[in-house]
Design a protein around this motif. Sequence first.
Motif, PDB file in Angstrom:
ATOM      1  N   ALA A 145     -17.298  -4.605   2.085  1.00  0.00           N
ATOM      2  CA  ALA A 145     -17.825  -4.161   0.790  1.00  0.00           C
ATOM      3  C   ALA A 145     -17.103  -4.780  -0.392  1.00  0.00           C
ATOM      4  O   ALA A 145     -17.508  -4.600  -1.540  1.00  0.00           O
ATOM      5  CB  ALA A 145     -17.757  -2.635   0.700  1.00  0.00           C
ATOM      6  N   GLY A 146     -16.011  -5.507  -0.105  1.00  0.00           N
ATOM      7  CA  GLY A 146     -15.236  -6.073  -1.208  1.00  0.00           C
ATOM      8  C   GLY A 146     -16.045  -7.093  -1.987  1.00  0.00           C
ATOM      9  O   GLY A 146     -16.951  -7.730  -1.438  1.00  0.00           O
ATOM     10  N   GLN A 168     -20.271   1.864   0.836  1.00  0.00           N
ATOM     11  CA  GLN A 168     -19.109   2.290   0.050  1.00  0.00           C
ATOM     12  C   GLN A 168     -19.532   2.208  -1.420  1.00  0.00           C
ATOM     13  O   GLN A 168     -19.770   1.115  -1.937  1.00  0.00           O
ATOM     14  CB  GLN A 168     -17.916   1.366   0.329  1.00  0.00           C
ATOM     15  CG  GLN A 168     -16.656   1.784  -0.393  1.00  0.00           C
ATOM     16  CD  GLN A 168     -15.516   0.768  -0.236  1.00  0.00           C
ATOM     17  OE1 GLN A 168     -15.719  -0.362   0.230  1.00  0.00           O
ATOM     18  NE2 GLN A 168     -14.318   1.166  -0.624  1.00  0.00           N
ATOM     19  N   GLY A 182     -10.920   0.086  -2.328  1.00  0.00           N
ATOM     20  CA  GLY A 182      -9.884  -0.286  -1.368  1.00  0.00           C
ATOM     21  C   GLY A 182     -10.328  -0.170   0.077  1.00  0.00           C
ATOM     22  O   GLY A 182     -11.367   0.425   0.381  1.00  0.00           O
ATOM     23  N   THR A 183      -9.500  -0.754   0.962  1.00  0.00           N
ATOM     24  CA  THR A 183      -9.860  -0.792   2.382  1.00  0.00           C
ATOM     25  C   THR A 183      -9.874   0.613   2.998  1.00  0.00           C
ATOM     26  O   THR A 183     -10.661   0.883   3.914  1.00  0.00           O
ATOM     27  CB  THR A 183      -8.891  -1.701   3.163  1.00  0.00           C
ATOM     28  OG1 THR A 183      -7.548  -1.389   2.776  1.00  0.00           O
ATOM     29  CG2 THR A 183      -9.153  -3.156   2.886  1.00  0.00           C
ATOM     30  N   GLY A 200      -0.328  -8.519   3.607  1.00  0.00           N
ATOM     31  CA  GLY A 200       0.546  -7.360   3.736  1.00  0.00           C
ATOM     32  C   GLY A 200       1.571  -7.648   4.826  1.00  0.00           C
ATOM     33  O   GLY A 200       1.298  -8.395   5.762  1.00  0.00           O
ATOM     34  N   GLU A 242       1.929  -4.122   0.905  1.00  0.00           N
ATOM     35  CA  GLU A 242       1.131  -5.204   0.320  1.00  0.00           C
ATOM     36  C   GLU A 242       2.043  -6.117  -0.488  1.00  0.00           C
ATOM     37  O   GLU A 242       3.036  -5.666  -1.072  1.00  0.00           O
ATOM     38  CB  GLU A 242       0.036  -4.620  -0.587  1.00  0.00           C
ATOM     39  CG  GLU A 242      -1.058  -3.905   0.147  1.00  0.00           C
ATOM     40  CD  GLU A 242      -1.698  -4.757   1.230  1.00  0.00           C
ATOM     41  OE1 GLU A 242      -2.275  -5.794   0.917  1.00  0.00           O
ATOM     42  OE2 GLU A 242      -1.581  -4.388   2.418  1.00  0.00           O
ATOM     43  N   ASN A 292       0.309  -8.263   8.354  1.00  0.00           N
ATOM     44  CA  ASN A 292      -0.783  -7.386   8.788  1.00  0.00           C
ATOM     45  C   ASN A 292      -2.069  -8.207   8.780  1.00  0.00           C
ATOM     46  O   ASN A 292      -2.494  -8.698   7.735  1.00  0.00           O
ATOM     47  CB  ASN A 292      -0.887  -6.224   7.793  1.00  0.00           C
ATOM     48  CG  ASN A 292      -2.176  -5.440   7.968  1.00  0.00           C
ATOM     49  OD1 ASN A 292      -2.682  -5.298   9.078  1.00  0.00           O
ATOM     50  ND2 ASN A 292      -2.707  -4.922   6.856  1.00  0.00           N
TER      51      ASN A 292
END
Length: 452
Positions: A19-20, A80, A85-86, A145, A160, A175
Amino acid sequence: MNEYIRMSKKPLACVVLAAGKGSRMKSDTDKVLHMLAGKPMIKWLLGTLAQLSPEKIIVVTAPDMEEVQAACAPHTIAIQQEANGTGGAVKAALSVLDGFDGDVLIALGDCPLVSLQTFSDLIDSRGDAGFSVLGTVMNDPTGYGRLVLDEQGIVQKIVEEKDASDEERQIQIINTGVFCVDGKYLADWLGKIEPSNAQGEYYLTDLPKIAACDGKICSAIATLDPSEVMGCNTKADLAVLESVLQNRLRHEALLDGVQMVDPATVYFNFDTKIAPGVMIEPNVFFGSDVSVEAGVHIKAFSHIEGAYIKSGAIIGPFARLRPGADIGEDVKVGNFVEVKKSTIGKGSKINHLAYVGDCEMGENVNFSAGAITVNYDGYDKHKTIIGAGAMVGSNVNLVAPITVGESAFLAAGSTLSKDVPADALAVAREPVKIHKGWAAKYRAGKEKKGLS
Ligand code: UD1
Ligand code: CA
């Protein structure tokens, strides 16, 4: 075909975050629809996830991402509402997960090349842990991250880059964004994420700290191959992902018995089909929908899309095959030849500098240098039919629609706008006039003038 081992028999659901806004791509196209080897990024990921046989795959998108939603069919879409954010993204999938009590694999739509085995290893590695995270060691971890581990390798926190201390930024274990979470706790933990960070977002990466409060640990595994977990944030990342994927496709082709002199310069599409024993010289590009039969030789600098090439054909160097090119057995398509939407019969030769479009060419035709089909009148395309054994001389223009009979002979330089019967000779050019001695007289005249 990929083979892999998954030990866990627990039910599995997959959640893909897409969705970003992907603003760092600086593109009108949604990030996850950018192409890698001719297929949208997210489809690579969905294809791998489907092989894990999950009970459901849920893709989280923004409300206005109709094209992404369509590309993800038939998988379930969760919306979303706000890109916060995630963590917020996974929350958006909760209603569809509907209390799912099994492994929930969370993957990122912009990290599409994770292998089936790595996903599977991550799921298996969770054991009794609240969740496990996939990490890797990056020489340059900038932008990712970082995993802060204790001595046992348990994840204490994920920090992050923007929130990291100088010391934390030195950590090279990153990450990848791929998690496997115990579905029992997911909703509860997501509810506890606070947007208290540099970006004011709900970070999924806050989960280790939150789980620790419930006495649950976060385990981590690392893939030794950082190239499979590269994320895509910019067009520069996209180019790196493309090269990772091309290297995989090249390797698969080589193992399938395709011979390449310099594989690094050969570009494949996801659906390119090349039989064992085909020989490909350097600098060859395959667009979508190409099949090549055994015994074909593709010479350097050829560009091929939408073509079927039968056995024994020799293509190139510098050939261009466009959609609908159906190249028969033992055909030769040589340098600076373009073939579009045409069937070329067995043994025909189009050796140099020619255009063949909307043509049905029989067997053993010789289509000489500079000859072309004139297939377009500015409005419509027209067809050229050439019978078997015809000899099309150099610089012949075949003004379509036109039919040339079998074994006809078309004189070089002719522009033909009438059908030619079988076995006939067609000539359409000015008769040659010879003026004996003319050149010598001409030169003498010029030279005399020059002296005076
Ligand atoms: C994220 C991770 C980072 C990790 C990196 C790996 C967080 C907070 N950070 O950072 O630790 O190293 O991925 O590539 O998780 N998305 C949504 N909704 C949102 C925001 C993002 O669905 O509100 C999706 C995006 O479409 C994308 C994915 O989540 O597919 C990751 O988002 P992105 O903003 O690219 O995160 P990174 O900054 O790369
Ligand atoms: Ca990213």
